[in-house]
Design a protein around this motif. Structure first.
Motif, PDB file in Angstrom:
ATOM      1  N   GLU A   1       0.831  -1.203   0.000  1.00 36.53           N
ATOM      2  CA  GLU A   1       0.000   0.000   0.000  1.00 36.53           C
ATOM      3  C   GLU A   1       0.864   1.252   0.000  1.00 36.53           C
ATOM      4  OE1 GLU A   1      -4.039  -1.669   2.259  1.00 36.53           O
ATOM      5  OE2 GLU A   1      -2.623  -0.380   3.329  1.00 36.53           O
ATOM      6  N   ASP A   2       1.935   1.246   0.793  1.00 36.01           N
ATOM      7  CA  ASP A   2       2.852   2.391   0.816  1.00 36.01           C
ATOM      8  C   ASP A   2       3.515   2.594  -0.540  1.00 36.01           C
ATOM      9  OD1 ASP A   2       2.263   2.948   3.449  1.00 36.01           O
ATOM     10  OD2 ASP A   2       4.027   1.932   4.265  1.00 36.01           O
TER      11      ASP A   2
ATOM     12  N   SER B   1       1.129   4.150  -3.023  1.00 40.62           N
ATOM     13  CA  SER B   1       0.913   5.576  -2.805  1.00 40.62           C
ATOM     14  C   SER B   1       2.082   6.408  -3.303  1.00 40.62           C
ATOM     15  CB  SER B   1       0.671   5.858  -1.314  1.00 40.62           C
ATOM     16  OG  SER B   1       1.839   5.614  -0.551  1.00 40.62           O
TER      17      SER B   1
ATOM     18  N   ASP C   1       2.136   6.146  -7.405  1.00 38.13           N
ATOM     19  CA  ASP C   1       0.983   6.903  -7.888  1.00 38.13           C
ATOM     20  C   ASP C   1       0.594   6.543  -9.318  1.00 38.13           C
ATOM     21  OD1 ASP C   1      -1.097   8.700  -7.577  1.00 38.13           O
ATOM     22  OD2 ASP C   1       0.052  10.384  -8.389  1.00 38.13           O
TER      23      ASP C   1
ATOM     24  N   LYS D   1       7.956   5.402   5.145  1.00 33.43           N
ATOM     25  CA  LYS D   1       7.156   6.549   4.758  1.00 33.43           C
ATOM     26  C   LYS D   1       8.062   7.466   3.948  1.00 33.43           C
ATOM     27  CE  LYS D   1       3.157   5.718   6.641  1.00 33.43           C
ATOM     28  NZ  LYS D   1       1.929   5.541   5.831  1.00 33.43           N
TER      29      LYS D   1
ATOM     30  N   THR E   1       8.425  11.543  -5.321  1.00 30.40           N
ATOM     31  CA  THR E   1       7.718  11.287  -6.567  1.00 30.40           C
ATOM     32  C   THR E   1       8.640  10.506  -7.494  1.00 30.40           C
ATOM     33  OG1 THR E   1       6.439  13.317  -6.354  1.00 30.40           O
ATOM     34  CG2 THR E   1       6.537  12.317  -8.532  1.00 30.40           C
TER      35      THR E   1
ATOM     36  N   ASP F   1      -3.039  10.896  10.101  1.00 28.15           N
ATOM     37  CA  ASP F   1      -3.865  10.894   8.888  1.00 28.15           C
ATOM     38  C   ASP F   1      -5.355  10.973   9.190  1.00 28.15           C
ATOM     39  OD1 ASP F   1      -1.615  10.716   7.305  1.00 28.15           O
ATOM     40  OD2 ASP F   1      -1.689   8.543   7.106  1.00 28.15           O
TER      41      ASP F   1
END
Length: 338
Positions: free
Chosen positions: A39-40, A43, A46, A118, A122, A245
């Motif tokens: 999942e990380d 994200s 992207d 975390k 980009t 969050d």
């Protein structure tokens, strides 16, 4: 985009918790480590995930028969095809990736499933590749990189003398999965081992010498899940991120009888808390009962019964029973300590 997740290790440093549950399937804050990892990654990159390929160890070495089913469900939740491969022998980092050779094509991310991260980063898909790194105090225990003008110039595996403090955390992006597969095949065909194993750092160096340009992907937090204390601390950090969050991880059906939950915490479904204070930084799995206890900074799995306890920095496995005076405990699945 594809994600390749080598996770065949038996997790011996996290025993007894990995005797019945593979380390990547250990639940932290209500989700398996490997699920949080992918999942990380999703994200950060992207873009749509086409396939997630998991490389597990043999069933005979602690991987339950339903492992494949669980992993495919994790992939499906991200809208991806799930594929599962088995690494029969532990022959190194590059060999583990090669076990998923049928899924190695096009752009892909390779992520070893024993760490969480975390990142505010980009991904530049125009680069030949990216390697996620984190500055560390003792680089001698890691593979490290040197960076010049924004590009990685050297890969060094566990340097005895200081050359860099940018440690490779085990997450990589490759623009061309077919080329990666070709380079690993060359290592295997020519039996080019280092310390008896086929190492990914040798593949990276070969690609660099052929002109591939790799950029560093820096992470803000790197959370280890290798040993008990580190895993409990990772649970603490994950719960902190979830709270930041705005996520509430306490199930609506938790029964509170003269009990208090101090956030951040994860409390699963059908949990009963009596005469108890929970938190901060505690995860308790579903179908558990806690009575006459105070618990802080601890990771507790499902179907657990705890009574008369004062726990801190504790890790308790599934279906365990605990009624004792120890504080910082580590007991595995189906264990009774009374």
């Amino acid at each position: 985009m594809k994600i390749i997740v080598p996770m065949a290790g038996i997790g011996s440093r996290l025993r007894p918790h990995t005797l019945t549950t593979p380390k990547p399937l250990t639940v932290i804050g209500g989700k398996p480590i490997v699920q949080r990892l992918v999942e990380d990654i999703a994200s950060v990159i992207d873009e749509p995930i086409e396939e997630i390929a998991f490389v597990i160890g043999p069933l005979a070495k602690g991987f339950p028969a339903n492992t494949e089913e669980k992993l495919k469900i994790i992939a499906e939740k991200l809208g991806a095809k799930g594929s599962v491969y088995v690494q029969e022998q532990a022959l190194g980092t590059a060999h583990a990736i090669y076990c998923a050779k049928d899924s190695l094509s096009g752009p892909c991310v390779v992520a070893y499933a024993d760490t969480l991260f975390k990142a505010d980063f980009t991904l530049d898909t125009n680069a030949d590749g990216a390697i996620w790194v984190k500055q560390v105090e003792d680089p001698s225990a890691f593979g490290v990189v040197n960076v010049t003008d924004g590009f990685i110039t050297d890969f060094i595996e566990k340097p005895k003398d200081f050359v860099s403090d940018l440690a490779i955390i085990g997450i990589y992006y490759f623009k061309d999965g077919d080329k990666l597969k070709e380079e690993i095949q060359y290592l295997i065909d020519n039996d080019l081992k280092e310390n008896g194993e086929y190492q990914l750092t040798n593949v990276l160096e070969s690609l660099k010498q052929q002109g591939a340009k790799f950029i560093p992907g820096k992470v803000n937090s790197w959370m280890d899940c290798g040993k008990k204390d580190a895993t409990v601390d990772t649970n603490k950090q994950v719960l902190g991120f979830e709270q930041a969050d705005g996520n509430n991880l306490v199930s609506d059906d938790v029964v509170l009888e003269n009990a208090e939950v101090i956030q951040p915490c994860y409390i699963g479904k059908n949990v009963v808390l009596k005469n108890t204070t929970i938190g901060p930084f505690v995860s308790i799995g579903e179908n558990s009962v806690v009575e006459n206890s105070t618990i802080t900074n601890s990771l507790i799995q499902t179907n657990v019964h705890i009574s008369n306890a004062n726990l801190d920095n504790a890790m308790i496995g599934n279906h365990a029973k605990y009624n004792a005076n120890y504080t910082s405990v580590s007991i595995g699945d189906y264990t009774e300590l009374t």
